[in-house]
Scaffold this motif. Structure first.
Motif, PDB file in Angstrom:
ATOM      1  N   GLU A  31       1.806   6.947  -1.553  1.00 12.58           N
ATOM      2  CA  GLU A  31       0.981   5.837  -2.038  1.00 12.58           C
ATOM      3  C   GLU A  31       1.860   4.676  -2.496  1.00 12.58           C
ATOM      4  O   GLU A  31       1.577   3.512  -2.211  1.00 12.58           O
ATOM      5  N   MET A  32       2.942   4.984  -3.203  1.00  8.69           N
ATOM      6  CA  MET A  32       3.864   3.938  -3.644  1.00  8.69           C
ATOM      7  C   MET A  32       4.454   3.201  -2.443  1.00  8.69           C
ATOM      8  O   MET A  32       4.522   1.974  -2.427  1.00  8.69           O
ATOM      9  N   MET A  33       4.857   3.959  -1.428  1.00 11.99           N
ATOM     10  CA  MET A  33       5.440   3.365  -0.227  1.00 11.99           C
ATOM     11  C   MET A  33       4.403   2.515   0.501  1.00 11.99           C
ATOM     12  O   MET A  33       4.715   1.412   0.977  1.00 11.99           O
ATOM     13  N   SER A  34       3.183   3.001   0.580  1.00 13.33           N
ATOM     14  CA  SER A  34       2.117   2.260   1.242  1.00 13.33           C
ATOM     15  C   SER A  34       1.873   0.905   0.565  1.00 13.33           C
ATOM     16  O   SER A  34       1.756  -0.125   1.231  1.00 13.33           O
ATOM     17  N   ILE A  35       1.823   0.906  -0.756  1.00 10.02           N
ATOM     18  CA  ILE A  35       1.617  -0.341  -1.501  1.00 10.02           C
ATOM     19  C   ILE A  35       2.778  -1.299  -1.265  1.00 10.02           C
ATOM     20  O   ILE A  35       2.586  -2.498  -1.048  1.00 10.02           O
ATOM     21  N   CYS A  36       3.991  -0.776  -1.272  1.00  6.28           N
ATOM     22  CA  CYS A  36       5.175  -1.605  -1.037  1.00  6.28           C
ATOM     23  C   CYS A  36       5.136  -2.227   0.371  1.00  6.28           C
ATOM     24  O   CYS A  36       5.316  -3.436   0.533  1.00  6.28           O
ATOM     25  N   LEU A  37       4.863  -1.404   1.381  1.00  2.00           N
ATOM     26  CA  LEU A  37       4.843  -1.897   2.759  1.00  2.00           C
ATOM     27  C   LEU A  37       3.737  -2.928   2.987  1.00  2.00           C
ATOM     28  O   LEU A  37       3.943  -3.918   3.695  1.00  2.00           O
ATOM     29  N   LYS A  38       2.586  -2.711   2.389  1.00  2.36           N
ATOM     30  CA  LYS A  38       1.496  -3.682   2.526  1.00  2.36           C
ATOM     31  C   LYS A  38       1.896  -5.026   1.938  1.00  2.36           C
ATOM     32  O   LYS A  38       1.560  -6.077   2.484  1.00  2.36           O
ATOM     33  N   ASN A  39       2.634  -5.010   0.835  1.00  2.00           N
ATOM     34  CA  ASN A  39       3.114  -6.268   0.250  1.00  2.00           C
ATOM     35  C   ASN A  39       4.176  -6.897   1.140  1.00  2.00           C
ATOM     36  O   ASN A  39       4.160  -8.103   1.369  1.00  2.00           O
ATOM     37  N   ARG A  40       5.087  -6.095   1.644  1.00  2.00           N
ATOM     38  CA  ARG A  40       6.126  -6.617   2.530  1.00  2.00           C
ATOM     39  C   ARG A  40       5.517  -7.277   3.764  1.00  2.00           C
ATOM     40  O   ARG A  40       5.966  -8.333   4.213  1.00  2.00           O
ATOM     41  N   ASN A  41       4.470  -6.643   4.303  1.00  2.00           N
ATOM     42  CA  ASN A  41       3.838  -7.128   5.530  1.00  2.00           C
ATOM     43  C   ASN A  41       2.700  -8.121   5.277  1.00  2.00           C
ATOM     44  O   ASN A  41       1.994  -8.489   6.203  1.00  2.00           O
ATOM     45  N   LYS A  42       2.537  -8.519   3.997  1.00  2.00           N
ATOM     46  CA  LYS A  42       1.509  -9.494   3.593  1.00  2.00           C
ATOM     47  C   LYS A  42       0.092  -9.030   3.974  1.00  2.00           C
ATOM     48  O   LYS A  42      -0.758  -9.814   4.340  1.00  2.00           O
ATOM     49  N   LYS A  43      -0.156  -7.727   3.850  1.00  2.00           N
ATOM     50  CA  LYS A  43      -1.476  -7.163   4.146  1.00  2.00           C
ATOM     51  C   LYS A  43      -2.062  -6.441   2.929  1.00  2.00           C
ATOM     52  O   LYS A  43      -3.005  -5.669   3.052  1.00  2.00           O
ATOM     53  N   ALA A  44      -1.510  -6.707   1.760  1.00  2.00           N
ATOM     54  CA  ALA A  44      -1.947  -6.036   0.538  1.00  2.00           C
ATOM     55  C   ALA A  44      -3.245  -6.643   0.010  1.00  2.00           C
ATOM     56  O   ALA A  44      -3.486  -7.838   0.159  1.00  2.00           O
ATOM     57  N   THR A  45      -4.048  -5.794  -0.612  1.00  2.00           N
ATOM     58  CA  THR A  45      -5.237  -6.282  -1.307  1.00  2.00           C
ATOM     59  C   THR A  45      -4.777  -6.984  -2.588  1.00  2.00           C
ATOM     60  O   THR A  45      -3.611  -6.882  -2.997  1.00  2.00           O
ATOM     61  N   PHE A  46      -5.716  -7.640  -3.243  1.00  2.00           N
ATOM     62  CA  PHE A  46      -5.425  -8.291  -4.523  1.00  2.00           C
ATOM     63  C   PHE A  46      -4.852  -7.279  -5.515  1.00  2.00           C
ATOM     64  O   PHE A  46      -3.849  -7.532  -6.186  1.00  2.00           O
ATOM     65  N   GLU A  47      -5.486  -6.089  -5.607  1.00  2.00           N
ATOM     66  CA  GLU A  47      -5.037  -5.053  -6.543  1.00  2.00           C
ATOM     67  C   GLU A  47      -3.644  -4.540  -6.185  1.00  2.00           C
ATOM     68  O   GLU A  47      -2.811  -4.295  -7.050  1.00  2.00           O
ATOM     69  N   GLU A  48      -3.385  -4.356  -4.885  1.00  2.00           N
ATOM     70  CA  GLU A  48      -2.072  -3.875  -4.455  1.00  2.00           C
ATOM     71  C   GLU A  48      -0.977  -4.903  -4.714  1.00  2.00           C
ATOM     72  O   GLU A  48       0.144  -4.547  -5.073  1.00  2.00           O
ATOM     73  N   THR A  49      -1.313  -6.182  -4.576  1.00  2.00           N
ATOM     74  CA  THR A  49      -0.345  -7.244  -4.878  1.00  2.00           C
ATOM     75  C   THR A  49      -0.042  -7.264  -6.373  1.00  2.00           C
ATOM     76  O   THR A  49       1.120  -7.362  -6.778  1.00  2.00           O
ATOM     77  N   ASN A  50      -1.064  -7.171  -7.206  1.00  2.00           N
ATOM     78  CA  ASN A  50      -0.848  -7.132  -8.654  1.00  2.00           C
ATOM     79  C   ASN A  50      -0.029  -5.913  -9.049  1.00  2.00           C
ATOM     80  O   ASN A  50       0.843  -6.000  -9.919  1.00  2.00           O
ATOM     81  N   ALA A  51      -0.299  -4.774  -8.424  1.00  2.00           N
ATOM     82  CA  ALA A  51       0.439  -3.551  -8.748  1.00  2.00           C
ATOM     83  C   ALA A  51       1.924  -3.690  -8.411  1.00  2.00           C
ATOM     84  O   ALA A  51       2.783  -3.307  -9.195  1.00  2.00           O
ATOM     85  N   CYS A  52       2.223  -4.260  -7.260  1.00  2.00           N
ATOM     86  CA  CYS A  52       3.607  -4.347  -6.794  1.00  2.00           C
ATOM     87  C   CYS A  52       4.354  -5.541  -7.377  1.00  2.00           C
ATOM     88  O   CYS A  52       5.479  -5.405  -7.846  1.00  2.00           O
ATOM     89  N   CYS A  53       3.722  -6.689  -7.358  1.00  2.17           N
ATOM     90  CA  CYS A  53       4.416  -7.934  -7.681  1.00  2.17           C
ATOM     91  C   CYS A  53       4.143  -8.456  -9.083  1.00  2.17           C
ATOM     92  O   CYS A  53       4.930  -9.223  -9.620  1.00  2.17           O
TER      93      CYS A  53
END
Length: 166
Positions: free
Chosen positions: A109-131
């Motif tokens: 799950e941690m890797m998935s959130i990171c990759l979604k942010n790297r690939n600019k495909k993260a949801t609002f919640e995933e962006t807040n969680a990572c960044c």
């Protein structure tokens, strides 16, 4: 201790929801531990009030408890926040849903959130969680092979890692 710390203890007590922490618990830790255990027991024995059912089992009040364990201390969530940072996300994020999950599920799950942010495909919640709140980032993601120890040394230029850079 934070609300997340209280939620973690409540889950270790035996209540799967672990959310909606009462304000009284934050003010009196010993009372909190006693009340968590009493709430769990009331649910286990089938004598819980609607409020106790919701606190322990969630809004749908559906959980079948098979055990309750009185707690007397907090366990740091640092292993999750440090691992999330080692994965590549700059924010020391911790999610109550990580509790009780197998390490590999949490690491995925941690890797998935990171990759979604790297690939600019993260949801609002995933962006807040990572960044962080209202921030964006392009992390370099590294799939960890184990949860970090509670002490943390940042990975420098990919030289120190517990996983594979993707």
């Amino acid at each position: 201790p934070s609300v997340l710390d209280f939620a973690e203890v409540f889950k270790r007590t035996g209540c799967p929801a672990g959310n909606g922490i009462p304000k009284e618990w934050m003010a009196n830790i010993e009372f909190a531990f006693q009340n968590m255990y009493a709430t769990c027991l009331a649910n286990e024995q089938g004598i819980a009030t609607i409020a106790e059912k919701e606190l322990c089992c969630g809004k749908d009040n559906s959980c079948a408890l098979s055990w309750c364990s009185k707690q007397d201390h907090f366990i740091s969530n640092a292993k999750y926040t440090h691992t999330f940072q080692r994965t590549g996300c700059p924010r020391p994020f911790y999610n109550v849903s990580f509790l009780g999950q197998p390490d590999d599920v949490v690491l995925d799950e941690m890797m998935s959130i990171c990759l979604k942010n790297r690939n600019k495909k993260a949801t609002f919640e995933e962006t807040n969680a990572c960044c962080g709140q209202d921030k964006t980032c392009t992390p370099i993601c590294t799939r960890q092979i184990q949860l970090a120890a509670t002490s943390f040394r940042p990975v420098i230029a990919g030289l120190e890692t517990m996983g594979t850079v993707v």
